[in-house]
Scaffold this active site. Structure first.
Site, mmCIF file in Angstrom:
data_model
loop_
_atom_site.group_PDB
_atom_site.id
_atom_site.type_symbol
_atom_site.label_atom_id
_atom_site.label_comp_id
_atom_site.label_asym_id
_atom_site.label_seq_id
_atom_site.Cartn_x
_atom_site.Cartn_y
_atom_site.Cartn_z
ATOM 1 N N TYR A 52 4.561 21.757 -14.976
ATOM 2 C CA TYR A 52 5.442 20.487 -15.154
ATOM 3 C C TYR A 52 4.920 19.319 -14.243
ATOM 4 O O TYR A 52 4.983 18.403 -14.637
ATOM 5 C CB TYR A 52 7.008 20.701 -14.949
ATOM 6 C CG TYR A 52 7.342 21.354 -16.384
ATOM 7 C CD1 TYR A 52 7.627 20.487 -17.332
ATOM 8 C CD2 TYR A 52 7.702 22.588 -16.568
ATOM 9 C CE1 TYR A 52 7.878 20.904 -18.756
ATOM 10 C CE2 TYR A 52 8.053 23.069 -17.928
ATOM 11 C CZ TYR A 52 8.204 22.193 -18.928
ATOM 12 O OH TYR A 52 8.389 22.646 -20.065
ATOM 13 N N ASP A 58 0.900 -1.240 0.049
ATOM 14 C CA ASP A 58 -0.241 0.004 0.100
ATOM 15 C C ASP A 58 0.975 1.353 -0.188
ATOM 16 O O ASP A 58 2.294 1.077 -0.072
ATOM 17 C CB ASP A 58 -0.869 -0.037 1.316
ATOM 18 C CG ASP A 58 -2.137 0.823 0.929
ATOM 19 O OD1 ASP A 58 -2.065 1.985 0.541
ATOM 20 O OD2 ASP A 58 -3.127 0.498 1.175
ATOM 21 N N HIS A 91 9.382 34.078 -17.583
ATOM 22 C CA HIS A 91 8.605 34.397 -18.961
ATOM 23 C C HIS A 91 7.407 34.405 -19.061
ATOM 24 O O HIS A 91 6.812 34.625 -20.321
ATOM 25 C CB HIS A 91 9.195 32.986 -19.678
ATOM 26 C CG HIS A 91 8.471 31.611 -19.331
ATOM 27 N ND1 HIS A 91 9.100 30.612 -19.564
ATOM 28 C CD2 HIS A 91 7.417 31.283 -18.784
ATOM 29 C CE1 HIS A 91 8.483 29.539 -19.041
ATOM 30 N NE2 HIS A 91 7.331 30.063 -18.470
ATOM 31 N N SER A 127 -3.648 19.221 0.543
ATOM 32 C CA SER A 127 -3.751 17.752 -0.036
ATOM 33 C C SER A 127 -2.631 17.449 -0.854
ATOM 34 O O SER A 127 -2.311 16.434 -0.841
ATOM 35 C CB SER A 127 -5.070 17.843 -0.751
ATOM 36 O OG SER A 127 -5.272 16.752 -1.465
ATOM 37 N N SER A 128 -2.154 18.209 -1.713
ATOM 38 C CA SER A 128 -1.192 17.918 -2.629
ATOM 39 C C SER A 128 0.045 17.680 -1.809
ATOM 40 O O SER A 128 0.961 16.703 -2.280
ATOM 41 C CB SER A 128 -0.687 19.173 -3.459
ATOM 42 O OG SER A 128 -1.987 19.182 -4.431
ATOM 43 N N SER A 186 5.040 7.050 -21.002
ATOM 44 C CA SER A 186 6.298 6.143 -21.228
ATOM 45 C C SER A 186 5.944 4.746 -20.648
ATOM 46 O O SER A 186 6.754 3.731 -20.871
ATOM 47 C CB SER A 186 7.373 6.704 -20.250
ATOM 48 O OG SER A 186 7.551 7.870 -20.504
ATOM 49 N N TRP A 226 -7.148 32.482 -13.041
ATOM 50 C CA TRP A 226 -6.840 31.793 -12.309
ATOM 51 C C TRP A 226 -5.550 31.714 -11.745
ATOM 52 O O TRP A 226 -5.149 31.294 -10.639
ATOM 53 C CB TRP A 226 -6.837 30.303 -12.980
ATOM 54 C CG TRP A 226 -5.495 30.140 -13.976
ATOM 55 C CD1 TRP A 226 -5.197 30.793 -14.968
ATOM 56 C CD2 TRP A 226 -4.291 29.423 -13.437
ATOM 57 N NE1 TRP A 226 -4.038 30.452 -15.408
ATOM 58 C CE2 TRP A 226 -3.461 29.369 -14.565
ATOM 59 C CE3 TRP A 226 -3.947 28.522 -12.299
ATOM 60 C CZ2 TRP A 226 -2.062 28.969 -14.539
ATOM 61 C CZ3 TRP A 226 -2.561 27.950 -12.387
ATOM 62 C CH2 TRP A 226 -1.726 28.215 -13.517
HETATM 63 C C1 HEM Z 1 8.692 23.630 -24.182
HETATM 64 C C2 HEM Z 1 8.023 23.835 -23.237
HETATM 65 C C3 HEM Z 1 7.373 25.171 -22.931
HETATM 66 C C4 HEM Z 1 7.630 26.378 -23.251
HETATM 67 C C5 HEM Z 1 8.916 26.693 -23.749
HETATM 68 C C6 HEM Z 1 6.595 27.416 -22.630
HETATM 69 C C7 HEM Z 1 6.408 28.416 -22.659
HETATM 70 C C8 HEM Z 1 5.626 29.516 -22.323
HETATM 71 C C9 HEM Z 1 5.396 30.512 -22.081
HETATM 72 C C10 HEM Z 1 6.736 31.582 -22.584
HETATM 73 C C11 HEM Z 1 4.551 31.360 -21.647
HETATM 74 C C12 HEM Z 1 3.904 32.635 -21.440
HETATM 75 C C13 HEM Z 1 3.000 32.912 -22.447
HETATM 76 C C14 HEM Z 1 2.441 34.463 -22.225
HETATM 77 O O1 HEM Z 1 1.621 34.602 -21.214
HETATM 78 O O2 HEM Z 1 2.734 35.357 -22.754
HETATM 79 C C15 HEM Z 1 3.572 30.006 -21.454
HETATM 80 C C16 HEM Z 1 2.271 30.191 -20.864
HETATM 81 C C17 HEM Z 1 1.774 28.812 -20.239
HETATM 82 N N1 HEM Z 1 2.138 27.518 -20.471
HETATM 83 FE FE1 HEM Z 1 3.820 27.121 -21.460
HETATM 84 N N2 HEM Z 1 5.629 26.440 -21.777
HETATM 85 C C18 HEM Z 1 5.998 24.949 -22.298
HETATM 86 C C19 HEM Z 1 5.179 23.898 -21.702
HETATM 87 C C20 HEM Z 1 4.110 23.947 -20.949
HETATM 88 C C21 HEM Z 1 3.714 22.905 -20.278
HETATM 89 C C22 HEM Z 1 3.970 21.552 -20.399
HETATM 90 C C23 HEM Z 1 2.565 23.334 -19.727
HETATM 91 C C24 HEM Z 1 1.375 22.537 -19.117
HETATM 92 C C25 HEM Z 1 1.288 21.442 -18.805
HETATM 93 C C26 HEM Z 1 2.318 24.639 -20.114
HETATM 94 C C27 HEM Z 1 1.288 25.595 -19.644
HETATM 95 C C28 HEM Z 1 1.517 26.856 -19.673
HETATM 96 C C29 HEM Z 1 0.016 27.628 -19.254
HETATM 97 C C30 HEM Z 1 -1.099 27.102 -18.284
HETATM 98 C C31 HEM Z 1 0.498 29.055 -19.514
HETATM 99 C C32 HEM Z 1 -0.437 30.305 -19.274
HETATM 100 C C33 HEM Z 1 -0.462 30.659 -17.981
HETATM 101 C C34 HEM Z 1 -1.480 31.871 -18.011
HETATM 102 O O3 HEM Z 1 -1.054 32.976 -18.208
HETATM 103 O O4 HEM Z 1 -2.553 31.657 -17.327
HETATM 104 N N3 HEM Z 1 3.289 25.280 -20.812
HETATM 105 N N4 HEM Z 1 4.476 28.883 -21.619
HETATM 106 CU CU LIG Z 2 5.957 28.737 -17.706
#
Ligand code: HEM
Ligand SMILES: [Cu+2]
Lengths: 184, 530
Positions: free
Chosen positions: B261, B110, B306, B173-174, B272, B146
């Site tokens: 992430y 468990d 960023h 919780s997390s 995977s 959010w």
């Molecule tokens: C190669 C991988 C990634 C890069 C280079 C990247 C880059 C970025 C950048 C630069 C922004 C900001 C954009 C802006 O607000 O003008 C952003 C926003 C966001 N990214 Fe990514 N990202 C990556 C992967 C991911 C992954 C894996 C997730 C989630 C599973 C994710 C979720 C988000 C979310 C939720 C936002 C918006 C946040 C908000 O303003 O509410 N990103 N990403």
């Molecule tokens: Cu980010």
């Protein structure tokens, strides 16, 4: 498979780590303040360091426009003159009028903002009512000066700068007429 | 690994020598499989609640002008849609997988702390209720997004306080769940199950759990500051009192980027497991996969700003955050390469889990590419807060994390329930989801490039066509998920009996050592792993 004891020890360690990270979140506050201070990112409401280059550039005119807002305050707040034309390097003094039309004493803090934004570092404020919190009794009015020099290094494409102040209420600050400095 | 077992779980289970019946079985359960099941159902329920909110948003955006809802309510919907999907749907779904699978995959009876496990789960429903109750507070839900940015959040109505408490509870919780997962993986592996023999899914969760313990408390700190600014006269984010609203953004994104992430890494773990099973080949580059995941996790702490290129930052800082962000693409690329290489010369078959895994692979990579586009400062200055960003994160979170969850559910459903889902319907679910997902979100790239801002209830006329298309896609996508619910219920009630090793390519312990359905208690005597 390890013993229950090992599990508990692990839990304790991880819990301490989590609590420490909660503390870390708060530690970011003074950390960022320090960074802003050292890099000069956020000293809009602090007097400029001694102005070094006071050479007046007579060949250039820049218009400064003044704006005033009160956010959530019953204050009447406006610049005495709407705009001035100045030479970079000239020492300028302008004034703002403020009056508390509300029924009780409040403390306000003015926050400046600049348009265009990148002109901000070139407006060297030597004296400003925004350096201090301003308590105003009910019905009280005040005339407040701003003294500044435009830095000659102002980019050539900037001919007009808008300097806009917004007064915000500082909740919980003492409204005694004494002058308190900006906290933090 | 000395004390070879027998007693370890007696303590945790003395009150559960037999399965109690009725509702109390679930309320009091300390069994990792029960708790996993509850997490998954909770997650699906929240997925539907968040989905309804999304459809309200898309209904309003179907046409320009204000037709259906008030702007305040619209803002509240975007806020709670985001919060509920992230904290209520995606994260609990993967914690559900963790509960079900980690003990079975490492040969443990468990989780390390079964009672704490029970508490971790039962904190979720009250938090969800708080988020829903927030809608009914005077002034309605908090329309702050959010991300709960100050200064809007410090000025919002009482709904904000409920939201803050909900975030606190979800965080607790997390954290407890993560402590449990880390301890289980580090201390409870069966003899012979060395770290580098663990299934990739366990590795990804180990790393995710560390991320959670590190950043959830920081989020808790940020919202606590918001709370004290609101009610106790502090000025953390109040410029008038010497604070700074941009500080909130820094603290939030210090949590926020690792959080993306936290969502993505367990999804990588599921993928995977699935891809090798349907390629009938071991995972290509297992060790590099572990290192890549760990480096993504570490890098994720160094790129937060960023999200704030336009918030005001010296150009040197922009450059640093840009390069650091681009760097993340390297380990991510390693992972994508390894998945593709796993399929290379494999004997591939395309059952539903594999289809979802391939959907993930294509669309997540596309989302990664748009992330790279956004990481370039001069581009992001144009695209920040436009629909392009909305498209980006839905590619990584919906086509990435959610598709991976679907892949995992179809993959393990035979093990969990002892019954097979209907393959034809599963494939329908996949193709409908795939098509409607792209109809909904692909066009949002164009909207963003054309300058449509996000989080607005009304828009200029030139955006009308793409918005109409996107809304149609959203309804299609939403309805397709009801098919998923039907498939799952149908499987549980009347699916065909599943084999113990339903997928002959699957080689982790739950497939090779346990019958289907997995018994309520498994590995009471640990297996010996060669
Ligand atoms: C190669 C991988 C990634 C890069 C280079 C990247 C880059 C970025 C950048 C630069 C922004 C900001 C954009 C802006 O607000 O003008 C952003 C926003 C966001 N990214 Fe990514 N990202 C990556 C992967 C991911 C992954 C894996 C997730 C989630 C599973 C994710 C979720 C988000 C979310 C939720 C936002 C918006 C946040 C908000 O303003 O509410 N990103 N990403
Ligand atoms: Cu980010």
């Amino acid at each position: 498979m390890k013993s229950e004891r090992a599990n508990r020890r692990m839990m304790t360690r991880l819990s301490i780590f989590a609590v420490a990270m909660f503390g870390f979140g708060f530690a970011l506050v003074p950390f960022y303040e320090k960074i802003c201070e050292v890099t000069g990112i956020n000293n809009l409401i602090k007097p400029a360091a001694a102005v070094v280059n006071t050479q007046v550039d007579k060949s250039r005119w820049v218009t400064l426009e003044f704006d005033a807002n009160a956010h959530g305050l019953e204050w009447e707040f406006r610049p005495v003159q709407r705009s001035v034309r100045v030479h970079p390097g000239e020492m300028i003094q302008i004034e703002y009028d403020v009056r508390n039309n509300g029924a009780k004493a409040v403390v306000g803090q003015a926050i400046p903002s600049y348009g265009p934004k990148h002109a901000a570092p070139f407006v060297k404020k030597l004296e400003c009512f925004c350096f201090k919190q301003q308590p105003l009794q009910a019905g009280e009015s005040k005339r407040m000066p701003v003294q500044f020099v435009l830095d000659g290094a102002l980019p050539a494409d900037v001919n007009t700068i808008t300097l806009s102040y917004t007064f915000f209420e500082v909740k919980g600050a003492s409204t005694a007429p004494a002058k308190g400095g900006v906290q933090g | 690994m000395e004390a070879v077992h027998g007693h370890t779980n007696d303590h945790s289970h003395d009150d559960h020598a037999h399965k109690p019946s009725g509702i109390m079985r679930w309320v009091q359960s300390t069994n990792h499989k029960d708790i996993g099941t509850m997490y998954l159902w909770f997650s699906f329920t929240m997925f539907l609640v968040g989905g309804v909110m999304a459809l309200i948003i898309r209904s309003e955006l179907f046409q320009p002008g204000l037709q259906i809802v008030k702007p305040e309510f619209f803002n509240s919907m975007t806020t709670y849609h985001g919060l509920i999907m992230v904290f209520g749907a995606i994260m609990p779904a993967f914690v559900g997988f963790a509960n079900w699978l980690i003990p079975m995959q490492i040969g443990a009876p468990d989780m390390a702390f079964p009672r704490m496990n029970n508490l971790s789960f039962w904190l979720l429903p009250p938090a969800a209720l708080l988020l829903i109750a927030a809608q009914f507070m005077p002034g309605g839900g908090a329309g702050v997004g959010w991300t709960l940015y100050a200064p809007l959040s410090t000025q919002a109505g009482p709904a904000m306080d409920l939201t803050i408490f909900a975030v606190h509870i979800l965080g607790m919780s997390s954290i407890m769940g993560s402590i449990n997962i880390i301890t289980t993986i580090l201390n409870m592996r069966a003899p012979g199950m060395t770290m580098m023999k663990m299934p990739m899914f366990c590795w990804t969760w180990l790393i995710t759990a560390y991320l959670l313990v590190a950043v959830m408390p920081v989020l808790a700190g940020a919202v606590t500051m918001t709370l004290t600014d609101r009610h106790f006269g502090t000025h953390f984010f109040n410029a008038a009192g010497g604070g700074d609203p941009v500080l909130y953004q820094h603290i939030f994104w210090f949590f926020g980027h690792p959080e993306v992430y936290i969502i993505a890494i367990p999804a990588f773990g599921v993928i995977s497991q699935v891809i090798p099973a349907f390629s009938r080949k071991p995972l290509f580059g297992y060790a590099s996969m572990v290192y890549a995941t760990a480096s993504i996790a570490i890098l994720s702490f160094m790129v937060w700003a960023h999200h704030m290129y336009t918030a005001g930052m010296p150009v040197e800082a922009q450059l640093y955050f840009m390069y650091a962000t681009v760097l993340i693409a390297v380990p991510t690329g390693v992972k994508v390469f390894n998945w593709v290489a796993t399929m290379w010369k494999g004997s591939l078959t395309f059952e539903t889990p594999m289809l979802f895994a391939l959907g993930f692979l294509f669309l997540f990579t596309l989302g990664g590419f748009t992330g790279l586009v956004l990481s370039i400062v001069p581009v992001d200055v144009q695209l920040h807060d436009t629909y392009y960003v909305v498209a980006h994160f839905h590619y990584v979170m919906v086509a990435g994390a959610l598709f991976s969850a679907f892949a995992g559910i179809y993959f393990w459903l035979p093990k969990w329930t002892g019954r097979m889902y209907n393959e034809t319907l599963g494939k329908w679910h996949f193709w409908l989801s795939l098509v409607f997902f792209n109809v909904t979100f692909f066009v949002q790239h164009f909207l963003g490039l054309a300058g449509m801002p996000r989080r607005i209830p009304d828009y200029a006329l030139q955006f009308a066509e793409f918005n109409a298309i996107s809304s149609i896609g959203a309804f299609g996508f939403g309805l397709s998920q009801l098919l998923f619910l039907y498939i799952v219920i149908k499987t549980i009630t009347s699916g065909e009996k599943a084999a113990d090793r339903q997928w002959e390519g699957a080689d982790s312990l739950e497939w090779t050592h346990l019958p289907s359905p997995a018994p309520w208690h498994s590995f009471e005597t640990p297996p010996v792993v060669k």
